[in-house]
Motif scaffolding. Structure first.
Motif, short mmCIF file in Angstrom:
data_model
loop_
_atom_site.label_atom_id
_atom_site.label_comp_id
_atom_site.label_asym_id
_atom_site.label_seq_id
_atom_site.Cartn_x
_atom_site.Cartn_y
_atom_site.Cartn_z
N ALA A 76 0.83 -1.21 0.00
CA ALA A 76 0.00 0.00 0.00
C ALA A 76 0.86 1.26 0.00
O ALA A 76 0.60 2.21 -0.76
N ILE A 77 1.91 1.28 0.82
CA ILE A 77 2.78 2.46 0.89
C ILE A 77 3.53 2.66 -0.42
O ILE A 77 3.61 3.78 -0.95
N MET A 78 4.09 1.57 -0.95
CA MET A 78 4.88 1.68 -2.18
C MET A 78 4.02 2.12 -3.36
O MET A 78 4.45 2.95 -4.18
N MET A 79 2.79 1.63 -3.45
CA MET A 79 1.94 2.02 -4.57
C MET A 79 1.39 3.42 -4.41
O MET A 79 1.09 4.09 -5.40
N GLU A 138 1.61 6.40 -7.20
CA GLU A 138 0.50 7.27 -7.60
C GLU A 138 0.87 8.74 -7.47
O GLU A 138 0.48 9.56 -8.31
N ILE A 139 1.61 9.09 -6.44
CA ILE A 139 2.04 10.49 -6.27
C ILE A 139 2.95 10.91 -7.41
O ILE A 139 2.81 12.00 -7.99
N ILE A 140 3.90 10.02 -7.77
CA ILE A 140 4.84 10.36 -8.84
C ILE A 140 4.09 10.48 -10.18
O ILE A 140 4.38 11.39 -10.98
N SER A 141 3.15 9.59 -10.43
CA SER A 141 2.45 9.60 -11.71
C SER A 141 1.50 10.78 -11.87
O SER A 141 1.12 11.12 -13.00
N THR A 142 1.11 11.43 -10.79
CA THR A 142 0.21 12.58 -10.88
C THR A 142 0.93 13.87 -11.23
O THR A 142 0.28 14.84 -11.63
N VAL A 143 2.26 13.91 -11.10
CA VAL A 143 3.00 15.13 -11.43
C VAL A 143 3.15 15.22 -12.95
O VAL A 143 3.69 14.30 -13.57
N PRO A 144 2.69 16.29 -13.59
CA PRO A 144 2.85 16.42 -15.05
C PRO A 144 4.32 16.42 -15.44
O PRO A 144 5.14 17.09 -14.80
N VAL A 176 7.08 4.06 -13.48
CA VAL A 176 5.90 3.78 -12.67
C VAL A 176 4.94 2.82 -13.39
O VAL A 176 4.31 1.95 -12.75
N ASP A 177 4.81 2.94 -14.71
CA ASP A 177 3.92 2.02 -15.44
C ASP A 177 4.45 0.59 -15.38
O ASP A 177 3.67 -0.36 -15.21
N MET A 178 5.75 0.44 -15.50
CA MET A 178 6.34 -0.89 -15.40
C MET A 178 6.12 -1.47 -14.00
O MET A 178 5.83 -2.67 -13.85
N ALA A 179 6.26 -0.65 -12.96
CA ALA A 179 6.07 -1.13 -11.60
C ALA A 179 4.64 -1.64 -11.40
O ALA A 179 4.43 -2.68 -10.75
N ARG A 180 3.67 -0.95 -11.95
CA ARG A 180 2.29 -1.40 -11.81
C ARG A 180 2.05 -2.73 -12.51
O ARG A 180 1.37 -3.62 -11.98
N ILE A 181 2.59 -2.86 -13.72
CA ILE A 181 2.38 -4.10 -14.47
C ILE A 181 3.06 -5.28 -13.77
O ILE A 181 2.48 -6.37 -13.63
N VAL A 182 4.30 -5.08 -13.32
CA VAL A 182 5.02 -6.16 -12.63
C VAL A 182 4.31 -6.52 -11.33
O VAL A 182 4.21 -7.70 -10.97
N ARG A 183 3.83 -5.53 -10.61
CA ARG A 183 3.11 -5.82 -9.36
C ARG A 183 1.89 -6.70 -9.62
O ARG A 183 1.62 -7.67 -8.89
N GLY A 184 1.13 -6.39 -10.67
CA GLY A 184 -0.03 -7.22 -10.99
C GLY A 184 0.35 -8.64 -11.35
O GLY A 184 -0.34 -9.60 -10.96
N GLN A 185 1.45 -8.82 -12.08
CA GLN A 185 1.90 -10.15 -12.44
C GLN A 185 2.34 -10.93 -11.20
O GLN A 185 2.02 -12.12 -11.05
N ILE A 186 3.07 -10.27 -10.31
CA ILE A 186 3.57 -10.95 -9.11
C ILE A 186 2.41 -11.32 -8.19
O ILE A 186 2.42 -12.39 -7.56
N LEU A 187 1.41 -10.47 -8.08
CA LEU A 187 0.25 -10.79 -7.24
C LEU A 187 -0.45 -12.07 -7.69
O LEU A 187 -0.96 -12.84 -6.86
#
Length: 383
Positions: free
Chosen positions: A215-218, A222-228, A257-268
Motif C-alpha cells: 500500500a505504501i509503495m503504490m 501514484e504520487i509520482i504519476s500525478t506530477v505532469p 511507474v507504469d512498469m512497476a504497476r504491471i510487474v506488481r499485478g503479475q507478481i500478485l
C-alpha cells in the motif's frame, strides 16, 4: 470390423518436433512479418546512428550559408556553349537562387548573376556564354533565354552532395538526422534501463510483500504519476541547465511507474502458485524467490511492456525538444529538427518530412515489435 495389421507392414507415425517455450516463441516471432521488418529497421537505425556520421564529410554543426535550403531533389536546366560544353543548374524557387550542379547531381555552388531589377522582379545571368534571365514576377519563377522564351528542364536529379538537403543555415539534414537518432535512442536506452532495474524490482517487491508495504509503495507510485512531466522538466531546468541531461533525469525518474504497476499485478497472480509455496517451504529467501521464480515467469509481459514504453520515451523527448525544453543548439534531435522545420514548412517541406518520418517509423517499428512479442510470448497462441 477390426483386424490386426500384418507384422511386415510398418506404421508411420508423425509427430511434431518437441520445442521449448523460447524456441516456440522465436518461431512464432519470425513468422510475424511486420515484427521481423521492424527488427530489421531498428537494427539499421541503431547502426546508422552509431556509424553513419563517420562516413559523412560534414558534421552536425558545419554551416554553409551559400548552400542553405537546398532540396534533396531538383529539376535541372542544361545550357550548352558554342564549344559543346554543358553547364547544368537548378532553380530553388523558394529563395530565387540558381545553383550549379554536375552531371551526377553534385552541387558545385551558388551562381552569381548581375544586379536584380526589383521593379521588374528579374535578375540577368550569363551562363555558358548565353544571356539567361531569372523572372520571378509571377510564381512559379521562370528561366528565360535571350529571346524571351522559357527554358525547358532536362529532368530531375537527386542531390548527391546533400542526400536529404540542407536546412536554413546550410547544414546537412542527413547528418543531423543521424545525430538526432543518437539522442532519441540514448533516451530510449536510458528509459529501458531504468524500467528494468527500478520498475521491475519495485513492482516485484510491492507485489510479493503485499499488505502495508504494498500500500505504501503504490501510494508513492501514484504520487509520482500525478506530477505532469512537462512541469517536472521545467522544475529540473531550474536546477540543471536545459539540455539532454534534464530530459534523461526527468524520464529516468518518473518513467518506471507504469512498469512497476504491471510487474506488481503479475507478481500478485504468480505468488499464489504452488511452486512459490514449495520454494518458501524449502527455506528459499525472499530475494531468491523473487529473482529465480517469480520475475522469470513474468518475463513475457515485462519484455512486451519494455518495447511499448520505448516509443513513448522517444516521443516524449521529441516533444520536449520541440517546445524548447530538450537539447540545446547546436545539438540536434528529432524534436529540435521538427521545431526548426515548422518555421519554414511552406517553403521547404523536406526539412519537416525527414524528422517527422523518422519519429513515425521508429514508433511504428517498436509498436509492431511489441505486438509480435505479445503474440509470440503468449502461451495461449502456442500450437
Amino acid at each position: 470390423m477390426w483386424e490386426k495389421l500384418p507384422q511386415d507392414e510398418a506404421v508411420a507415425v508423425k509427430s511434431a518436433p518437441s520445442l521449448t517455450y523460447w524456441q516456440d516463441a522465436r518461431r512464432r516471432l519470425w513468422a510475424n512479418k511486420p515484427a521481423v521488418v521492424s527488427i530489421g529497421f531498428i537494427i539499421l537505425l541503431i547502426l546508422g546512428a552509431i556509424f553513419g556520421p563517420f562516413f559523412s564529410p560534414y558534421s552536425y554543426s558545419d554551416q554553409n550559408l551559400k548552400l542553405a535550403n537546398i532540396p534533396p531533389a531538383f529539376d535541372t536546366y542544361a545550357v550548352t556553349d558554342g564549344e559543346g560544353n554543358t553547364t547544368r543548374f537548378f532553380l530553388n524557387a523558394s529563395n530565387f537562387n540558381l545553383y550549379e550542379v554536375d552531371a551526377s547531381g553534385h552541387v558545385l555552388g551558388i551562381m552569381r548573376g548581375e544586379r536584380k531589377d526589383m521593379l521588374k522582379k528579374q535578375q540577368p545571368f550569363e551562363i555558358a556564354g548565353q544571356a539567361i534571365t531569372l523572372d520571378y514576377a509571377k510564381l512559379p519563377a521562370r528561366i528565360l533565354s535571350a529571346d524571351g522564351t522559357e527554358l525547358r528542364t532536362s529532368g530531375w536529379s537527386w542531390n548527391m552532395t546533400y542526400l536529404f538537403g540542407t536546412d536554413q543555415l546550410g547544414r546537412d539534414v542527413l547528418v543531423r538526422q543521424l545525430f538526432g537518432a543518437r539522442i532519441s535512442l540514448t533516451v530510449a536506452f536510458v528509459a529501458t534501463l531504468v524500467n528494468f532495474f527500478i520498475g521491475i524490482f519495485y513492482g516485484g517487491i510491492a507485489g510479493y510483500m503485499g499488505g502495508k508495504t504494498d500500500a505504501i509503495m503504490m501510494r508513492i507510485v501514484e504520487i509520482i504519476s500525478t506530477v505532469p512531466l512537462t512541469l517536472y522538466v521545467v522544475l529540473l531546468m531550474v536546477v540543471f541547465d536545459s539540455g539532454l541531461l534534464s530530459i534523461i533525469i526527468a524520464i529516468g525518474s518518473v518513467f518506471w511507474v507504469d512498469m512497476a504497476r504491471i510487474v506488481r499485478g503479475q507478481i500478485l497472480s504468480l505468488k499464489q502458485q504452488d511452486y512459490v509455496a514449495a520454494a518458501r517451504t524449502m527455506g528459499a529467501s525472499t530475494p531468491r524467490i523473487l529473482t529465480r521464480h517469480l520475475l522469470p515467469n513474468a518475463i513475457g509481459p515485462i519484455i512486451i511492456t519494455l518495447t511499448m514504453l520505448i516509443p513513448s520515451a522517444i516521443f516524449i523527448e521529441s516533444f520536449m525538444s520541440f517546445i524548447g525544453l530538450g537539447v540545446t543548439p547546436p545539438l540536434a534531435s528529432w524534436g529540435t529538427l521538427t521545431s526548426e522545420a515548422v518555421e519554414t514548412l511552406r517553403a521547404y517541406p523536406h526539412q519537416l518530412f525527414f524528422p517527422a518520418a523518422a519519429i513515425s517509423l521508429t514508433m511504428f517499428a517498436f509498436n509492431f515489435l511489441g505486438d509480435g512479442l505479445r503474440d509470440a510470448l503468449d502461451p495461449r497462441f502456442r500450437k
